[in-house]
Scaffold this motif. Structure first.
Motif, short mmCIF file in Angstrom:
data_model
loop_
_atom_site.label_atom_id
_atom_site.label_comp_id
_atom_site.label_asym_id
_atom_site.label_seq_id
_atom_site.Cartn_x
_atom_site.Cartn_y
_atom_site.Cartn_z
N CYS A 96 0.83 -1.20 0.00
CA CYS A 96 0.00 0.00 0.00
C CYS A 96 0.87 1.25 0.00
N VAL A 97 0.43 2.26 -0.75
CA VAL A 97 1.09 3.56 -0.76
C VAL A 97 0.05 4.65 -0.53
N HIS A 98 0.52 5.77 0.00
CA HIS A 98 -0.33 6.94 0.15
C HIS A 98 0.27 8.08 -0.66
N LEU A 99 -0.58 8.74 -1.43
CA LEU A 99 -0.12 9.81 -2.31
C LEU A 99 -0.86 11.10 -2.01
N GLY A 100 -0.12 12.22 -2.05
CA GLY A 100 -0.74 13.52 -2.01
C GLY A 100 -1.16 13.94 -3.40
N GLN A 101 -1.96 14.97 -3.49
CA GLN A 101 -2.40 15.44 -4.80
C GLN A 101 -1.22 15.85 -5.68
N GLU A 102 -0.20 16.40 -5.06
CA GLU A 102 0.97 16.85 -5.83
C GLU A 102 1.76 15.67 -6.39
N ASP A 103 1.53 14.48 -5.84
CA ASP A 103 2.25 13.29 -6.31
C ASP A 103 1.61 12.65 -7.53
N LEU A 104 0.35 12.98 -7.80
CA LEU A 104 -0.39 12.28 -8.84
C LEU A 104 0.21 12.47 -10.23
N GLN A 142 3.19 12.59 -11.08
CA GLN A 142 4.41 11.80 -11.28
C GLN A 142 4.21 10.32 -10.99
N ALA A 143 3.13 9.98 -10.32
CA ALA A 143 2.89 8.57 -9.98
C ALA A 143 2.30 7.82 -11.16
N ASP A 144 2.77 6.61 -11.38
CA ASP A 144 2.24 5.75 -12.43
C ASP A 144 1.22 4.81 -11.80
N LEU A 145 -0.04 5.22 -11.82
CA LEU A 145 -1.09 4.46 -11.16
C LEU A 145 -1.31 3.09 -11.82
N ILE A 146 -1.08 3.03 -13.12
CA ILE A 146 -1.21 1.74 -13.81
C ILE A 146 -0.16 0.77 -13.30
N GLU A 147 1.06 1.26 -13.14
CA GLU A 147 2.14 0.42 -12.63
C GLU A 147 1.89 0.02 -11.17
N ILE A 148 1.36 0.94 -10.40
CA ILE A 148 1.02 0.63 -9.01
C ILE A 148 -0.01 -0.49 -8.96
N ARG A 149 -1.04 -0.37 -9.77
CA ARG A 149 -2.08 -1.42 -9.80
C ARG A 149 -1.53 -2.73 -10.36
N ARG A 150 -0.71 -2.64 -11.39
CA ARG A 150 -0.17 -3.85 -12.01
C ARG A 150 0.63 -4.67 -11.00
N ASN A 151 1.24 -3.99 -10.06
CA ASN A 151 2.04 -4.68 -9.04
C ASN A 151 1.24 -5.03 -7.78
N GLY A 152 -0.07 -4.84 -7.86
CA GLY A 152 -0.94 -5.30 -6.77
C GLY A 152 -1.00 -4.41 -5.56
N LEU A 153 -0.55 -3.15 -5.67
CA LEU A 153 -0.58 -2.25 -4.52
C LEU A 153 -1.92 -1.54 -4.42
N ASN A 154 -2.39 -1.39 -3.18
CA ASN A 154 -3.48 -0.47 -2.90
C ASN A 154 -2.90 0.93 -2.79
N PHE A 155 -3.75 1.94 -3.01
CA PHE A 155 -3.26 3.30 -2.78
C PHE A 155 -4.38 4.20 -2.26
#
Length: 201
Positions: A73-81, A83-96
């Motif tokens: 699991c990761v937590h992101l602020g609005q300013e992180d969105l 730069q964050a690769d949400l597809i990659e996060i999901r592909r690796n099975g992480l919640n966010f």
């Protein structure tokens, strides 16, 4: 994603090692301004401790390291969105989870289909200078209506005495930082938080 009602946020792996064994079931590691090599070691150590004590670990911001170190699991602020690769996060099975402070940010957050939403600051907070004014308890109820079954975390200025009202306004979890870390007896305060959130949730 099912959140424990008590959501402490710690600023070092040493704090995780000290407090997680007291019975914490959900914790965020939020380290700012550190080098990657040290961060990686800290994440590995925190993950080992949390696995030992059946505690869910959330990594703040550093989603690439969270993926590489097998966190869930990761937590992101609005300013992180941006730069964050949400597809990659999901592909690796992480919640966010995502932070929100106003309606515009909530709309953005919901469009990404996160696993939980955080709203804050509910009260005035001394942790850091915020560009947003305190949201107030009524905003928790409004946000919960908007997010539906999605877990909602209330954060900002909470102490033990404010726990009942937070849950009365329908949040699922209360996040806390300074009420523990700046307390004269932080370990005892952790136990009070565990007892209080279980009682009032």
């Amino acid at each position: 994603m099912k959140l424990d009602p008590f959501y402490p946020i710690f600023e070092s792996v040493e704090q995780i090692k000290r407090f997680v064994p007291l019975g914490i079931r959900l914790v965020q590691l939020r380290i700012k301004d550190s080098v990657i090599r040290i961060l990686r070691d800290d994440i590995r150590e925190a993950k080992t401790v949390c696995e030992r004590y059946n505690c869910q670990l959330v990594i703040n911001d550093y989603w690439q390291l969270a993926i590489e170190e097998g966190c869930d699991c990761v937590h992101l602020g609005q300013e992180d969105l941006s730069q964050a690769d949400l597809i990659e996060i999901r592909r690796n099975g992480l919640n966010f989870g995502l932070s929100t402070h106003d309606e515009w940010e909530l709309d953005i957050a919901l469009s990404t289909k996160p696993d939980y939403i955080a709203l804050g600051p509910i009260y005035q907070t001394c942790l850091k200078k915020m560009k947003f004014s305190p949201q107030g308890l009524a905003r928790i109820s409004l946000w919960k209506k908007k997010v539906g079954i999605l877990p909602l975390v209330a954060i900002g200025g909470f102490n033990i005495e404010r726990i009942p009202m937070a849950f009365a306004h329908h949040c699922d979890s209360v996040a806390v930082v300074t009420d523990i870390l700046r307390h004269d007896f932080p370990a005892a305060r952790v136990k009070q938080w565990i007892e209080g959130t279980q009682r009032w949730r």
